[in-house]
Design a protein around this motif. Structure first.
Motif, PDB file in Angstrom:
ATOM      1  N   LYS A 210       0.807  -1.216   0.000  1.00  7.52           N
ATOM      2  CA  LYS A 210       0.000   0.000   0.000  1.00  7.52           C
ATOM      3  C   LYS A 210       0.845   1.273   0.000  1.00  7.52           C
ATOM      4  N   LEU A 211       2.138   1.124   0.270  1.00 10.94           N
ATOM      5  CA  LEU A 211       3.026   2.282   0.273  1.00 10.94           C
ATOM      6  C   LEU A 211       3.353   2.673  -1.159  1.00 10.94           C
ATOM      7  N   ASP A 212       3.258   3.974  -1.483  1.00 17.03           N
ATOM      8  CA  ASP A 212       3.443   4.416  -2.863  1.00 17.03           C
ATOM      9  C   ASP A 212       4.899   4.448  -3.307  1.00 17.03           C
ATOM     10  N   VAL A 240      13.018   0.012  -2.569  1.00 14.77           N
ATOM     11  CA  VAL A 240      12.532   1.384  -2.723  1.00 14.77           C
ATOM     12  C   VAL A 240      13.508   2.153  -3.602  1.00 14.77           C
ATOM     13  N   ASN A 241      13.035   3.247  -4.201  1.00 12.94           N
ATOM     14  CA  ASN A 241      13.939   4.161  -4.907  1.00 12.94           C
ATOM     15  C   ASN A 241      14.824   4.853  -3.886  1.00 12.94           C
ATOM     16  N   TYR A 242      16.113   5.016  -4.251  1.00 12.31           N
ATOM     17  CA  TYR A 242      17.052   5.625  -3.322  1.00 12.31           C
ATOM     18  C   TYR A 242      17.607   6.911  -3.907  1.00 12.31           C
ATOM     19  N   LEU A 249      15.522   6.656   5.299  1.00 13.27           N
ATOM     20  CA  LEU A 249      15.115   6.450   6.695  1.00 13.27           C
ATOM     21  C   LEU A 249      13.624   6.726   6.891  1.00 13.27           C
ATOM     22  N   LYS A 250      13.107   7.744   6.198  1.00 14.53           N
ATOM     23  CA  LYS A 250      11.675   8.033   6.282  1.00 14.53           C
ATOM     24  C   LYS A 250      10.851   6.894   5.705  1.00 14.53           C
ATOM     25  N   GLN A 251      11.302   6.306   4.596  1.00 12.59           N
ATOM     26  CA  GLN A 251      10.586   5.196   3.989  1.00 12.59           C
ATOM     27  C   GLN A 251      10.576   3.982   4.912  1.00 12.59           C
ATOM     28  N   ALA A 255       7.199   2.291   6.614  1.00 11.02           N
ATOM     29  CA  ALA A 255       6.917   0.864   6.487  1.00 11.02           C
ATOM     30  C   ALA A 255       6.656   0.245   7.862  1.00 11.02           C
ATOM     31  N   LEU A 256       7.463   0.617   8.836  1.00  6.45           N
ATOM     32  CA  LEU A 256       7.267   0.077  10.185  1.00  6.45           C
ATOM     33  C   LEU A 256       5.916   0.500  10.751  1.00  6.45           C
ATOM     34  N   LYS A 257       5.542   1.755  10.534  1.00  5.22           N
ATOM     35  CA  LYS A 257       4.281   2.248  11.083  1.00  5.22           C
ATOM     36  C   LYS A 257       3.079   1.568  10.442  1.00  5.22           C
ATOM     37  N   ILE A 258       3.097   1.349   9.130  1.00  5.11           N
ATOM     38  CA  ILE A 258       1.941   0.742   8.475  1.00  5.11           C
ATOM     39  C   ILE A 258       1.815  -0.734   8.840  1.00  5.11           C
TER      40      ILE A 258
END
Length: 297
Positions: A210-212, A240-242, A249-251, A255-258
């Motif tokens: 679900k993460l864009d 993820v794109n880097y 770190l935000k990505q 992911a951890l929060k969702i």
């Protein structure tokens, strides 16, 4: 009488020097003109080389090095021709011999500088990183701010500037996080023993998808790894794109929060560590069934 003789000798010497200067004046003018022409042409060639090399190569440092080497060689050739025009062939020979001896001495005296310089040339050819790339080398991780023929400058994520000699960079492994444009995130997660592992895998994958910012071209993978003390641990892998370390770190944080949100929604337990405390002589006795005696004194 002796004073007059001394004055006479001095005037004769000066007269000979003036006559020699007058005789050499055409050669002197020619030598100055030769040196001026070679210097002018060398500057023009250096400018043209930088412009031409810039079209076929994006290695600015290396292009500048080649252009400056051609400039110096042309100026030196012009200087030797000018000395020959002054009929100073012996001087030219002495200068060449002296240059070889001085070069040998300098190579020993400035060995580290020469090594860094040569390493900078090899780095420019190999191009393991560019300005703005996130790299890790010689125990330092950060963004490449500057690369020249002697040092490479890296700005760490804490804001410090680290200046590394090119010898250290060239002789050590280099991890370039920006070259591929993507990066894998590995997350180790543990769930309770009573959970349905197939259900855990499906919910975890659905949450991540679900993460864009997830790369759809790469699969999200779940690998169950071990029966730990209080949980069954598994490894979650996704790409993820880097672009920057902060964005990465935000990505990872998102992911951890969702995942936590979906586990709470579907009542999947992430257990706390469990420890068994044995207060009796017989292992496995319940704490409530053990008689506690208090003694005085």
């Amino acid at each position: 009488m002796d004073i007059n003789k001394a004055y006479s000798l001095i005037f004769q010497k000066i007269e000979k020097w003036l006559l020699s200067l007058i005789e050499m004046l055409p050669n002197l003018v020619a030598a100055i003109l030769i040196l001026f022409i070679f210097t002018f042409v060398a500057r023009l060639v250096r400018k043209l080389m930088q412009k031409y090399l810039g079209r076929i190569s994006d290695k600015v440092t290396l292009n500048r090095l080649f252009a400056n080497l051609v400039y110096m060689m042309m100026v030196l050739i012009g200087g030797f021709i000018a000395l020959s025009a002054l009929q100073l062939d012996r001087t030219v020979t002495s200068l060449l011999a002296g240059a070889g001896i001085v070069g040998l001495a300098l190579s020993f005296a400035f060995q580290d500088i020469a090594t860094n310089f040569i390493s900078g040339i090899f780095l420019a050819f190999r191009s393991p990183f560019q300005i703005g790339d996130v790299v890790e080398t010689s125990g330092y991780k950060g963004v490449v701010e500057k690369v020249d023929l002697r040092i490479s400058a890296i700005r760490t994520f804490q804001g410090q500037m680290v200046y590394l000699p090119n010898k250290e960079v060239f002789q050590n492994p280099i991890i370039n996080y920006s070259e591929m444009g993507k990066r894998r995130i590995d997350m180790l997660i543990g769930v309770a023993y009573g959970e349905d592992l197939q259900k855990v895998e499906e919910i975890t994958k659905n949450a991540i998808c679900k993460l864009d910012f997830i790369l759809q071209s790469e699969n999200v993978e779940v690998f169950f790894q071990e029966f730990a003390e209080s949980s069954i641990n598994f490894l979650l892998i996704f790409w993820v794109n880097y672009n920057t370390e902060l964005e990465f770190l935000k990505q990872r944080s998102e992911a951890l929060k969702i995942i936590k949100t979906h586990y709470d929604q579907y009542q999947i337990t992430i257990p706390y560590p469990i420890r068994t405390l044995d207060f009796g002589l017989k292992g496995g006795e319940k704490f409530s069934e053990i008689a506690i005696q208090l003694r005085k004194g």
